[in-house]
Design a protein around this motif. Structure first.
Motif, PDB file in Angstrom:
ATOM      1  N   PRO A 164      35.774  64.390  45.050  1.00  0.00           N
ATOM      2  CA  PRO A 164      36.638  64.060  43.911  1.00  0.00           C
ATOM      3  C   PRO A 164      36.443  62.605  43.449  1.00  0.00           C
ATOM      4  CG  PRO A 164      37.925  64.769  45.834  1.00  0.00           C
ATOM      5  CD  PRO A 164      36.528  64.632  46.276  1.00  0.00           C
ATOM      6  N   ARG A 187      44.980  42.752  37.154  1.00  0.00           N
ATOM      7  CA  ARG A 187      43.808  42.744  36.280  1.00  0.00           C
ATOM      8  C   ARG A 187      43.688  41.420  35.548  1.00  0.00           C
ATOM      9  NH1 ARG A 187      45.046  48.122  34.713  1.00  0.00           N
ATOM     10  NH2 ARG A 187      43.774  49.455  36.025  1.00  0.00           N
ATOM     11  N   SER A 202      35.025  46.977  30.379  1.00  0.00           N
ATOM     12  CA  SER A 202      35.439  45.709  29.786  1.00  0.00           C
ATOM     13  C   SER A 202      34.246  44.776  29.606  1.00  0.00           C
ATOM     14  CB  SER A 202      36.531  45.050  30.634  1.00  0.00           C
ATOM     15  OG  SER A 202      36.126  44.982  31.968  1.00  0.00           O
ATOM     16  N   THR A 203      33.237  44.920  30.484  1.00  0.00           N
ATOM     17  CA  THR A 203      32.028  44.105  30.346  1.00  0.00           C
ATOM     18  C   THR A 203      31.322  44.403  29.033  1.00  0.00           C
ATOM     19  OG1 THR A 203      31.807  44.569  32.678  1.00  0.00           O
ATOM     20  CG2 THR A 203      30.038  43.354  31.660  1.00  0.00           C
ATOM     21  N   ASN A 235      43.240  49.599  41.121  1.00  0.00           N
ATOM     22  CA  ASN A 235      43.612  51.004  41.271  1.00  0.00           C
ATOM     23  C   ASN A 235      43.808  51.426  42.717  1.00  0.00           C
ATOM     24  OD1 ASN A 235      43.232  51.293  38.488  1.00  0.00           O
ATOM     25  ND2 ASN A 235      41.041  51.474  38.844  1.00  0.00           N
ATOM     26  N   ASN A 261      37.669  49.948  48.166  1.00  0.00           N
ATOM     27  CA  ASN A 261      37.677  48.914  47.143  1.00  0.00           C
ATOM     28  C   ASN A 261      38.954  48.121  47.158  1.00  0.00           C
ATOM     29  OD1 ASN A 261      35.351  49.768  45.521  1.00  0.00           O
ATOM     30  ND2 ASN A 261      36.550  51.654  45.431  1.00  0.00           N
ATOM     31  N   PHE A 319      37.035  59.116  45.657  1.00  0.00           N
ATOM     32  CA  PHE A 319      37.038  59.568  47.048  1.00  0.00           C
ATOM     33  C   PHE A 319      36.813  58.370  47.970  1.00  0.00           C
ATOM     34  CE2 PHE A 319      34.918  61.960  50.597  1.00  0.00           C
ATOM     35  CZ  PHE A 319      35.998  62.773  50.882  1.00  0.00           C
ATOM     36  N   LEU A 370      39.988  48.890  28.360  1.00  0.00           N
ATOM     37  CA  LEU A 370      40.258  47.559  28.909  1.00  0.00           C
ATOM     38  C   LEU A 370      41.297  47.635  30.011  1.00  0.00           C
ATOM     39  CD1 LEU A 370      40.386  45.722  25.487  1.00  0.00           C
ATOM     40  CD2 LEU A 370      38.429  46.245  26.918  1.00  0.00           C
ATOM     41  N   SER A 371      41.845  48.824  30.226  1.00  0.00           N
ATOM     42  CA  SER A 371      42.763  49.012  31.349  1.00  0.00           C
ATOM     43  C   SER A 371      42.491  50.385  31.943  1.00  0.00           C
ATOM     44  CB  SER A 371      44.212  48.889  30.871  1.00  0.00           C
ATOM     45  OG  SER A 371      44.440  49.742  29.787  1.00  0.00           O
ATOM     46  N   GLY A 372      43.069  50.626  33.108  1.00  0.00           N
ATOM     47  CA  GLY A 372      42.820  51.904  33.774  1.00  0.00           C
ATOM     48  C   GLY A 372      41.548  51.882  34.601  1.00  0.00           C
ATOM     49  N   THR A 373      41.200  53.067  35.149  1.00  0.00           N
ATOM     50  CA  THR A 373      40.061  53.167  36.088  1.00  0.00           C
ATOM     51  C   THR A 373      38.759  52.615  35.551  1.00  0.00           C
ATOM     52  OG1 THR A 373      40.909  55.411  36.165  1.00  0.00           O
ATOM     53  CG2 THR A 373      39.249  54.825  37.785  1.00  0.00           C
ATOM     54  N   GLN A 417      48.407  45.712  35.946  1.00  0.00           N
ATOM     55  CA  GLN A 417      47.855  44.924  34.852  1.00  0.00           C
ATOM     56  C   GLN A 417      47.892  43.434  35.190  1.00  0.00           C
ATOM     57  OE1 GLN A 417      46.434  46.907  32.697  1.00  0.00           O
ATOM     58  NE2 GLN A 417      45.449  45.152  31.746  1.00  0.00           N
ATOM     59  N   ASP A 456      34.468  53.899  41.529  1.00  0.00           N
ATOM     60  CA  ASP A 456      35.044  53.284  42.721  1.00  0.00           C
ATOM     61  C   ASP A 456      34.570  53.912  44.032  1.00  0.00           C
ATOM     62  OD1 ASP A 456      36.401  51.865  40.935  1.00  0.00           O
ATOM     63  OD2 ASP A 456      38.414  52.502  41.520  1.00  0.00           O
ATOM     64  N   ALA A 457      34.239  55.205  43.997  1.00  0.00           N
ATOM     65  CA  ALA A 457      33.919  55.890  45.243  1.00  0.00           C
ATOM     66  C   ALA A 457      32.658  55.333  45.893  1.00  0.00           C
ATOM     67  CB  ALA A 457      33.742  57.387  44.972  1.00  0.00           C
ATOM     68  N   ILE A 483      36.910  48.539  34.905  1.00  0.00           N
ATOM     69  CA  ILE A 483      35.949  47.819  35.742  1.00  0.00           C
ATOM     70  C   ILE A 483      34.564  47.790  35.088  1.00  0.00           C
ATOM     71  CG2 ILE A 483      35.698  49.944  37.093  1.00  0.00           C
ATOM     72  CD1 ILE A 483      34.718  48.373  39.374  1.00  0.00           C
ATOM     73  N   VAL A 501      36.445  68.619  47.884  1.00  0.00           N
ATOM     74  CA  VAL A 501      37.381  68.935  46.802  1.00  0.00           C
ATOM     75  C   VAL A 501      38.314  70.059  47.226  1.00  0.00           C
ATOM     76  CG1 VAL A 501      37.547  69.581  44.386  1.00  0.00           C
ATOM     77  CG2 VAL A 501      35.582  68.272  45.174  1.00  0.00           C
ATOM     78  N   PRO A 538      39.487  42.946  36.141  1.00  0.00           N
ATOM     79  CA  PRO A 538      39.564  44.365  36.541  1.00  0.00           C
ATOM     80  C   PRO A 538      38.495  44.757  37.552  1.00  0.00           C
ATOM     81  CG  PRO A 538      38.666  44.142  34.338  1.00  0.00           C
ATOM     82  CD  PRO A 538      39.084  42.780  34.755  1.00  0.00           C
ATOM     83  N   LEU A 539      37.567  43.848  37.844  1.00  0.00           N
ATOM     84  CA  LEU A 539      36.481  44.202  38.761  1.00  0.00           C
ATOM     85  C   LEU A 539      36.981  44.301  40.190  1.00  0.00           C
ATOM     86  CD1 LEU A 539      33.682  41.922  37.378  1.00  0.00           C
ATOM     87  CD2 LEU A 539      34.232  44.274  36.812  1.00  0.00           C
ATOM     88  N   ASN A 540      36.314  45.157  40.940  1.00  0.00           N
ATOM     89  CA  ASN A 540      36.655  45.250  42.353  1.00  0.00           C
ATOM     90  C   ASN A 540      36.229  43.992  43.070  1.00  0.00           C
ATOM     91  OD1 ASN A 540      37.745  47.778  42.250  1.00  0.00           O
ATOM     92  ND2 ASN A 540      35.773  48.783  42.501  1.00  0.00           N
TER      93      ASN A 540
END
Lengths: 582, 431
Positions: B206, A399, B50-51, A506, A502, B209, B41-44, A396, B238-239, B47, A551, A404-406
């Motif tokens: 997944p 962040r 939040s926009t 995360n 990235n 990945f 606003l948090s977690g995966t 956080q 993200d992948a 990104i 997977v 939070p953006l990559n």
């Protein structure tokens, strides 16, 4: 759209720049995180100068203005409002005009440097300029004459699409057939082979008549043979198929493949084609296996890099550090910050990021050890929870500081692209370097553990704390240093990961499970075990992937690991002797 | 003692102007309308989501500056479901039951939408969902302002098939509901168009990945069979970055094997060096690069709001913009924020979109949208290479899947989300 945005659109090929104020701001927020940046100030001063230095550089001014034939000028002019397919025709006409500036204009169009002005309908070639330039160096596309710089608001880029770009590449290749450099000519023939038609074949024939370089000549023969394969003359086909035996090119293979099975093919041709196809198939199998092995090793080296720091904190010290992934993330962000500080020296930034990340993550590790972990020695569950909480806090924090953006970390030139060994086999440079890097880090760590007094003390404390203290080792200091070392290595791994994936909050999460997996599989407390287990898990994963899918491959590996740990709870290379009891 | 006094003084100093400001503002409005914002606003997913939270807040500010809605001030209630799907349902219940919001703008992933759906139906809430999705759903309480498959995936495949001449297809996706359903629809569609199963490769990886080497090598091998090949990518989140990096590294150029993506927009590209990606495609209903006065104004406002002249806009932001404006129109037309009345007013309403066209709410709670295909250029934007002549109406139930082609959604005349046209029966939620 605001002005700055348009500037960005008008200057292709230039990295979106960062204004001075923004860089300052980001630099400051970075300093909050990376408290130990000694290099920051001089590096920063340096790139302000470098920025000022690159603001020049016009293009195309040196060429003499030729007497342009009427249709060349007209064709170039028409480019401004033509549709994509019209542009393809126009480009063809420009080549046929034989105008010496044809190549310059087409290359500019391909590079997105050809612009037009909607008011006077003229077409310009724009030179290199920084993102936020208010005026662009321009030259007249038709005459090559250097003109007064223009505002980006006045001119629009002439667009291209995939089909047009492919046509342009072939056309430019045709023009390059007469280039003085043999390498350029060889490339040009290869490019033309991707899209053979009557005009390209004619061009190849013509070139063949006065080509002297044997390498180029061979490519031209292959190209002409490829053209013959598509013809109806069986004798020519047979000669072509025989000539192309041993050629591993995809185009050749795809042309031969239908002949080798076709019912109405001449039997002699079919036999020759079959022979050539089987030859390629044989090599394809071999190279595919080699490629899979390389993929496995490169995945393995990423696993080793991310796990080796953990092998120290978890393996040697026995601390379950769930924030290990976040220490890698800090390393990756250090690489990003280094790049912000020196945007014009990407290679140097990445190289400097390695020691910087070691310091940042290492110090963070020492702080974690002194602040949290040392109160929890011998209580693994509480350590696990505390460090897990810490990992969320760190995520956080990142962040809030970086959004939070990559973030993107550019790849230095020497690390991008492929090393094309032949038509079938190529290795990507970034993976190759990361395999090497993992091995270097491993070797360095082995040296530290085996040859330095710190390593000796670490091993002593981990084997028998009471005895080591009795011998005068300051065990608390050793704990902090060991944890710092493990964390620092995690930071270095983060720099490597920033080149592959990235850079985001995360980042750590996705590697923490794998890291524990590798360490447990390899045998806790054994660095060699970590190396072997990381590499073998990587290879096994990549061997399974083509058959089972990504997977399922991962699931299989996990199931295998669980079963393995059931049989050998101490991993591949368990510690033996007294150390095992400690 | 002294310190406590100091703190008290400081609090007073900060609080006084704040209180004054609120009381001043309150006097200009005749009451409040609460607007729920349900984005992670948090977690995966932070990104991307939040926009959208910022977009809603910006739109609310702007609407309040224009005098609010029905003379009342819009008050945002922002909650953070933290990319945690069950938490989405909890937070939705909190918004509807505790805060009693009039409308909710929220969700991104399909799994989060599926999670809040029962809550909205139970509490009779109103949700505007702004992201392209897989279709096969219709709820009385949800308005889908993002694209249905026939507004994104199908036109993109048509473009590749007819304009680029693609004969071989790789359907590459992340392993969850949106890619799986979309690929099922696409596979059925391609086969209906005469593509053989040998020429279709479906592949899942997944979430998150990152080791794409073998996958990309597989695509390269599949694409080297002499027929024009394209990749249809429903890879999420993200992948994408490592995927595109690997494409660039293995020198797969867009001229040979173009990749058309449904989840990659300006926002995702802003975290990438796009030079190796030039020419790869994306299909959306909006691109930041589309030139129109409305878009220009919106981008300007966004830059000012974010205080960042490089902040990018994207398709889900436009969908949020459309959804917000539709809701404001509906409330003003209905003269109330009562959910049932607003839901009944919405179908048929029109609002300008950002690309110069009109978004109209259909009886199936989807909207009309133009479809754009863009090629990535080297400054992280898209050059539009193709677009539909008119807006395409969104279709909740795909015409290409056996189970859903007989289903119809119509909340105006049939009052049913999944009316079976063969059996003449409403199978699911009724009004």
């Amino acid at each position: 759209m605001t002005r700055t945005d348009q500037v960005a659109v008008l200057t292709p090929g230039v990295q979106p720049g960062v204004s001075l104020a923004q860089r300052l701001q980001r630099g400051l927020s970075a300093l909050l995180l990376a408290t130990s940046f000694v290099v920051a100030a001089p590096a920063f001063a340096q790139d302000v100068q470098a920025d000022a230095g690159t603001a020049t550089g016009a293009d195309g001014g040196g060429e003499a203005a030729p007497a342009a034939p009427h249709d060349f000028a007209g064709d170039v002019q028409s480019m401004a409002d033509a549709g994509f397919s019209e542009k393809e025709d126009l480009a063809g006409q420009i080549v046929q005009s034989g105008n010496p500036r044809a190549m310059t204009v087409l290359q500019a169009l391909l590079d997105g440097k050809l612009y037009s002005n909607s008011d006077d309908g003229k077409v310009y070639i724009v030179g290199d300029a920084p993102d936020d330039a208010t005026s662009l160096p321009v030259s007249d596309a038709i005459t090559g004459e250097t003109l007064k710089p223009m505002s980006p608001d006045d001119i629009d880029r002439i667009g291209t699409n995939n089909g047009l770009r492919k046509t342009l590449k072939v056309l430019i290749a045709q023009l390059k057939l007469n280039d003085p450099s043999a390498t350029v000519r060889r490339q040009a023939v290869k490019e033309m082979m991707r899209d053979l038609d009557d005009s390209t074949i004619a061009a190849l024939r013509e070139r063949k008549a006065h080509e002297t370089d044997p390498g180029v000549l061979k490519r031209i023969d292959a190209g002409l043979a490829l053209g013959d394969l598509g013809g109806a003359d069986a004798d020519k086909q047979l000669a072509a198929a025989t000539l192309l035996y041993g050629d591993l090119d995809d185009e050749v293979y795809n042309a031969l493949k239908p002949l080798s099975t076709g019912k109405d093919t001449d039997p002699r041709v079919r036999a020759a084609a079959l022979k050539a196809v089987q030859h390629v198939d044989f090599w394809r199998d071999i190279y595919n296996a080699a490629q899979t092995l390389f993929f496995g090793l490169s995945l393995g080296s990423v696993l080793v890099l991310s796990a080796i720091g953990l092998a120290i904190t978890f393996g040697v010290m026995g601390v379950i550090n769930m924030a290990h992934g976040e220490l890698m993330m800090l390393g990756a962000y250090t690489a990003y910050v280094m790049q912000l500080l020196m945007p014009n020296h990407i290679t140097a930034a990445v190289l400097l990021a390695i020691p910087a990340a070691f310091c940042v993550s290492g110090l963070a590790g020492v702080a974690i050890e002194r602040g949290i972990v040392r109160f929890l020695y011998g209580r693994p569950l509480e350590t696990l929870l505390a460090t897990f909480g810490l990992s969320l806090v760190l995520q956080q924090l990142v962040r809030s500081i970086f959004s939070p953006l990559n973030r993107s970390v550019s790849t230095p030139d020497f690390m991008s692209g492929v090393w094309q060994l032949n038509d079938l086999f190529s290795l990507t440079w970034n993976r190759l370097y990361i395999v090497l890097f993992a091995l270097i880090v491993f070797a360095a760590l082995q040296l530290v553990m085996k040859r330095t007094s710190l390593g000796l003390k670490v091993r002593a404390v981990s084997q028998n704390r009471a005895m080591a203290r009795a011998m005068g080792v300051r065990s608390q200091w050793v704990d902090a240093a060991t944890f710092g070392l493990g964390s620092g290595i995690a930071g270095i791994a983060g720099v490597a990961l920033s080149q592959l994936t990235n850079v985001g909050p995360n980042l750590g999460q996705s590697y923490i499970i794998d890291s524990f997996m590798v360490v447990v599989f390899g045998g806790v407390g054994n660095l060699w075990g970590t190396l072997i287990s990381g590499m073998s898990l990587g290879v096994v994963n990549k061997l399974l992937e083509p058959y089972a899918g990504a997977v399922l491959a991962k699931i299989f590996v996990l199931v295998f690991l669980i079963l393995f740990i059931q049989r050998r709870p101490r991993g591949l290379f368990p510690q033996k002797g007294r150390a095992a009891e400690g | 003692m002294q310190r406590r006094n100091l703190i008290r003084t400081m609090i007073a100093a900060v609080a006084a102007p704040l209180l004054m400001a609120t009381s001043l503002q309150a006097s200009a409005f005749d009451g409040e309308i609460k607007v729920g914002v349900l984005h992670s606003l948090s977690g995966t997913m932070a990104i991307s989501e939040s926009t959208l939270k910022d977009t809603v807040l910006m739109l609310i500010d702007e609407q309040n500056a224009k005098g609010g809605v029905l003379g009342k001030k819009l008050v945002p209630v922002v909650v953070d479901p933290a990319s945690n799907w069950p938490l989405f349902a909890e937070k939705a219940a909190e918004l509807l039951e505790k805060d009693k919001v009039s409308v909710v703008f929220g969700c991104w992933t399909s799994v989060s939408r599926k999670s809040v759906l029962p809550v909205f139906e139970k509490d009779n809430g109103l949700l505007f969902y702004p992201v392209q999705y897989e279709g096969e759903e219709s709820s009385k309480n949800v308005f889908y302002t993002g694209a249905a498959p026939n507004q994104q995936a199908i036109p993109a495949v048509d473009y590749l098939m007819n304009d680029v001449g693609v004969k071989r297809w790789v359907l590459e996706g992340t392993d969850y509901v949106y890619p799986r359903t979309t690929n099922k629809i696409l596979e059925a569609y391609l086969k209906a168009k005469g593509v053989k199963s040998d020429d279709i490769m479906v592949n899942y990886t997944p979430f998150g990945f990152s080791d794409w080497q073998s996958e990309v090598a597989k695509i390269k091998a599949f694409g080297s069979a002499g027929k024009k090949t394209a990749v249809v990518s429903t890879i999420n989140g993200d992948a994408n970055v490592p995927f595109y990096k690997e494409l660039g590294n293995q020198k797969i150029s867009a001229e040979d094997i173009p990749v058309v993506a449904f989840s990659v927009g300006e926002q995702e590209l802003s975290g990438l060096d796009t030079k190796p990606l030039v020419g790869h495609l994306a299909a959306w209903n909006y691109f930041e690069s589309v030139k129109s006065p409305a878009n220009k104004a919106f981008i300007k406002e966004w830059h000012a709001y974010k205080k960042d002249p490089k902040a990018v806009t994207n398709d889900p932001m436009e969908a949020t913009y459309i959804g917000f404006n539709l809701w404001v129109k509906a409330v003003e037309k209905a003269g109330t924020t009562d959910t049932t009345k607003v839901i009944d007013t919405l179908p048929g309403l029109e609002t300008p979109n950002l690309t110069g066209g009109t978004a109209k709410v259909l009886p199936n709670h989807h909207i009309t949208k133009p479809v754009y295909i863009g090629e990535i250029n080297d400054d992280g934007q898209f050059d539009v290479v193709w677009k539909t002549k008119t807006e395409v109406p969104g279709d909740a139930w795909s015409d290409y899947l056996p189970g859903s082609k007989d289903l119809k959604s119509d909340w105006v005349t049939l009052k049913c989300g999944n009316y079976n046209t063969k059996t003449k029966q409403c199978v699911g939620q009724k009004n």
